[in-house]
Design a protein around this motif. Sequence first.
Motif, short mmCIF file in Angstrom:
data_model
loop_
_atom_site.label_atom_id
_atom_site.label_comp_id
_atom_site.label_asym_id
_atom_site.label_seq_id
_atom_site.Cartn_x
_atom_site.Cartn_y
_atom_site.Cartn_z
N GLY A 108 55.63 40.25 64.35
CA GLY A 108 55.84 39.83 65.73
C GLY A 108 55.00 38.62 66.10
O GLY A 108 55.21 38.02 67.16
N TRP A 109 54.07 38.25 65.24
CA TRP A 109 53.15 37.18 65.59
C TRP A 109 53.77 35.80 65.39
O TRP A 109 53.27 34.81 65.90
N GLU A 110 54.86 35.74 64.61
CA GLU A 110 55.48 34.44 64.38
C GLU A 110 56.06 33.87 65.67
O GLU A 110 56.39 32.70 65.75
N TYR A 111 56.16 34.72 66.71
CA TYR A 111 56.64 34.26 68.00
C TYR A 111 55.52 34.08 69.02
O TYR A 111 55.79 33.76 70.17
N THR A 112 54.30 34.33 68.63
CA THR A 112 53.23 34.37 69.63
C THR A 112 52.08 33.42 69.35
O THR A 112 51.74 32.60 70.20
N ASP A 113 51.46 33.54 68.19
CA ASP A 113 50.19 32.87 67.96
C ASP A 113 50.28 31.35 68.12
O ASP A 113 49.43 30.73 68.75
N HIS A 114 51.30 30.73 67.54
CA HIS A 114 51.40 29.28 67.65
C HIS A 114 51.71 28.85 69.08
O HIS A 114 51.28 27.79 69.54
N LEU A 115 52.45 29.70 69.81
CA LEU A 115 52.73 29.39 71.21
C LEU A 115 51.46 29.48 72.05
O LEU A 115 51.22 28.67 72.95
N PHE A 116 50.64 30.50 71.75
CA PHE A 116 49.37 30.66 72.46
C PHE A 116 48.47 29.45 72.20
O PHE A 116 47.87 28.89 73.13
N LEU A 117 48.38 29.04 70.94
CA LEU A 117 47.52 27.90 70.59
C LEU A 117 48.01 26.60 71.22
O LEU A 117 47.22 25.68 71.46
N ALA A 158 44.07 38.69 76.41
CA ALA A 158 42.95 39.57 76.77
C ALA A 158 41.70 39.26 75.95
O ALA A 158 40.58 39.47 76.42
N ALA A 159 41.87 38.75 74.74
CA ALA A 159 40.75 38.59 73.82
C ALA A 159 40.27 37.16 73.63
O ALA A 159 39.24 36.94 73.01
N ASN A 160 41.01 36.19 74.17
CA ASN A 160 40.68 34.79 73.88
C ASN A 160 40.85 33.91 75.12
O ASN A 160 41.62 34.24 76.03
N ILE A 161 40.14 32.79 75.10
CA ILE A 161 40.35 31.78 76.13
C ILE A 161 41.55 30.94 75.70
O ILE A 161 41.58 30.39 74.60
N LYS A 162 42.51 30.85 76.57
CA LYS A 162 43.74 30.15 76.22
C LYS A 162 43.52 28.64 76.21
O LYS A 162 42.97 28.08 77.15
N PRO A 163 43.99 27.98 75.15
CA PRO A 163 43.86 26.51 75.11
C PRO A 163 44.69 25.86 76.20
O PRO A 163 45.68 26.43 76.67
#
Length: 199
Positions: free
Chosen positions: A126-135, A186-191
Motif C-alpha cells: 500500500g505504500w507505493e501510493y503513499t510515501d512518495h506523495l508524502f515526500l 502522525a509520525a513525521n513533519i510533512k515536507p
Amino acid sequence: MPKYSSAKDMPDNLKNPTAFIAWEHVRGVFVQELGDDKEGWVFWPCVHFQDDTWHPLAKDGDITKARQICASLSAIHDKPIQDWTRPAPPGLTLASTREQISNYLKGTKEWLETTHPEPSPLWGAGWEYTDHLFLDGFTHFEFEEEMQAMHKTALEVFGGMEPSKLKAGLAIVKEQATHRWSLLHAANIKPDPKPEEVA
C-alpha cells in the motif's frame, strides 16, 4: 539479575526492560506503531530477538521518544534500527504497482496477513501510493485523487478478473494506503510541496 534471550520469557511488568535483555541474542530494535486516526496513534520502541519474538521497551507512546530510545540502544549495542514509521526512500518498494495488486488479489486479506508478519512490514504494501506523495508534499485531496486514479487503472488492467475478487483486492489496497498515509502524518513533519517545474 536474569537476562532474557526471547520475548517469550520476559514479564510485561518490567520497569526497565533494557537492563534485562541478553543483547547478544538480539537482531535489532524498531519502532512499532499502534492505533489509528480515530483511536489515536501510539509508538513504542521495541526489541527484536533472534527467535523472531519482540517486546516493547517503553510505552509512553511518543514518536520522538521512541526513536531516541531506539537510536541510543542501537549505538550502545551495535544493533540495526528498523523504523517503518518514516517515509520510504524513492524506489525502495519491492514490486511494481501491477505486481502488488496481483498479490493482493491472490488471497485478499489472508495473503496480506501471512506475508505481512510483525515486526517488519512489507515495503510496498500500500505504500507505493503513499510515501512518495508524502515526500512530495501532496495534500489529502491530491492523495484521494491518486487513489481514484489507481482504482480506475486497476479496473482497466484487471478487467477480466472475477469482479468480487477484484473489488476485495482493491479495497485492501486502498485500506492499507489510507492507513499508511495517516501514519506518515502522525509520525513525521510533512515536507513542503515541491514547486511545479517550469516547462
